[in-house]
Design an enzyme around this catalytic site. Sequence first.
Site, PDB file in Angstrom:
ATOM      1  N   SER A 245      15.119   6.962   2.101  1.00 13.93           N
ATOM      2  CA  SER A 245      14.575   7.049   3.148  1.00 13.93           C
ATOM      3  C   SER A 245      13.583   5.839   3.250  1.00 13.93           C
ATOM      4  O   SER A 245      13.458   5.124   2.492  1.00 13.93           O
ATOM      5  CB  SER A 245      13.770   8.453   3.122  1.00 13.93           C
ATOM      6  N   LYS A 246      12.745   5.749   4.381  1.00 18.06           N
ATOM      7  CA  LYS A 246      12.006   4.583   4.511  1.00 18.06           C
ATOM      8  C   LYS A 246      10.663   4.667   3.585  1.00 18.06           C
ATOM      9  O   LYS A 246      10.331   3.670   3.484  1.00 18.06           O
ATOM     10  CB  LYS A 246      11.172   4.959   5.985  1.00 18.06           C
ATOM     11  N   ARG A 247      10.458   5.959   2.778  1.00 20.64           N
ATOM     12  CA  ARG A 247       9.280   5.777   2.012  1.00 20.64           C
ATOM     13  C   ARG A 247       9.752   4.913   0.656  1.00 20.64           C
ATOM     14  O   ARG A 247       8.870   4.816   0.014  1.00 20.64           O
ATOM     15  CB  ARG A 247       8.841   7.113   1.890  1.00 20.64           C
ATOM     16  N   HIS A 248      11.021   4.941   0.405  1.00 16.76           N
ATOM     17  CA  HIS A 248      11.511   4.165  -0.863  1.00 16.76           C
ATOM     18  C   HIS A 248      12.634   3.505  -0.485  1.00 16.76           C
ATOM     19  O   HIS A 248      13.541   3.323  -1.147  1.00 16.76           O
ATOM     20  CB  HIS A 248      11.732   5.189  -1.820  1.00 16.76           C
TER      21      HIS A 248
END
Length: 465
Positions: A245-248
């Site tokens: 996801s965008k966070r990783h």
Amino acid sequence: MTAHVRTRFAPSPTGYLHIGGARTALFSWAYARHHKGDFVLRIEDTDLARSTPEAVQAILDGMKWLGLDADEGPFYQMQRMDRYKEVIGQMLAAGTAYHCYTSAEELDQLREAQRARGEKPRYDGRWRPAPGKVLPPVPEGVKPVVRFCNPVDGVVAWDDLVKGRIEIANAEMDDLIIARPDGTPTYNFCVVVDDWDMGITQVIRGDDHVNNTPRQINILKALDAQVPQYAHLSMILGDDGTKLSKRHGAVSVMQYDDEGYLPEAVINYLARLGWSHGDDEVFTREQFVEWFDLDHITPSAAQFNTEKLNWLNAHYMKQADNSRLAGEVASRLARRGVDPEAGPALDAVVGLYKDRATNLNELTDSAELFCADVHPAPEVVGQHLTETARAALASLRMRLEAVAWEKAALSQAIKDTMAEHGLKMPQVAIPLRVAVLGVPQTPSIDAVLEVLGRERVLSRLARYG
């Protein structure tokens, strides 16, 4: 390889080029380069509601930044509509496709009834021609879709170059819509015609396309077209083992540029996401092309590891030419509103700090201290620029006015000041760092003074003693 290799990367411009797409592009590009073949870039822009020119440009920018040069393209599906309609006409004439007038409401009713009976919801072929079959009367004012006559018996099978043998019964698939009521062709059909026309020999793509492959193979066979080999790459998981996801990591490739990564580090890192060459972790683009094959791609999911990416980037920073890094830092300083010409030569500053930096933004943070006026935080001043420290810096400033501006002489001036005031190195060096750069930690202080220059050093010291 017997045939001339032709691979393709075919992103949909409904968003940016993310890390998963970039890995697919890299593997397709490397396979073509390894076999002295052709790499084709194709933009699948038939989703008019979601495709944007900005997304197309983001894909092109990402490919350029990574250095994944195409031999042909970019080709745009929207510019090939006449060709798709031509092939659909040929299939209708040949009886491998047919018009279906089933309405959306009828399909909903059909599926509800199938679910109620515990069956898999699927189109029942009511408009599919067959010997002796009487079709329903054509409803007035209804624009039909075009459906492909999928084989009803047997299996469709292929030897996936990553996953091995895959077989799917034709009875599991219904007749795919290949053209909508307005005549526009659907994704799976456009892909087939493109791969056929462009002579694609190997399709390397994510395993989210596995379910599309049997349908595409059947259409290719109906067209008497050559079926390419398929290689489906497993997904990339985040650091924590969950879906990316965008966070990783599932961000635009260009965000890695914004965050200060070097493209060669990202390429090296992407290459190791699901592929290996022995225990080699660090290798050049040229080595990767020489070594790359599909035999050493793991069919299991790859896991994104930010720490490893940072380690690789730090390695490439150390190896990079100072003048190149200076150019990158200069552009970043300018974007921050800092004049890169206001300080000493940036290649000298970069030479001091590149072994200590993980990315270009950290390097720019350090360079900014040399180019912009520094104002250490009050608590830092209070902690380090004590009365004793200020007295020592005043003595040092007088010495520095007269010494030759090179490391050995600067180092001796600091030692003489230590001796005069009965202080140890940290008691002079740390206040000196705070006074001239605003921070208590820097590379070797004599090297910092040498690069910063006499005028700037004396000017900054004058504020504190």
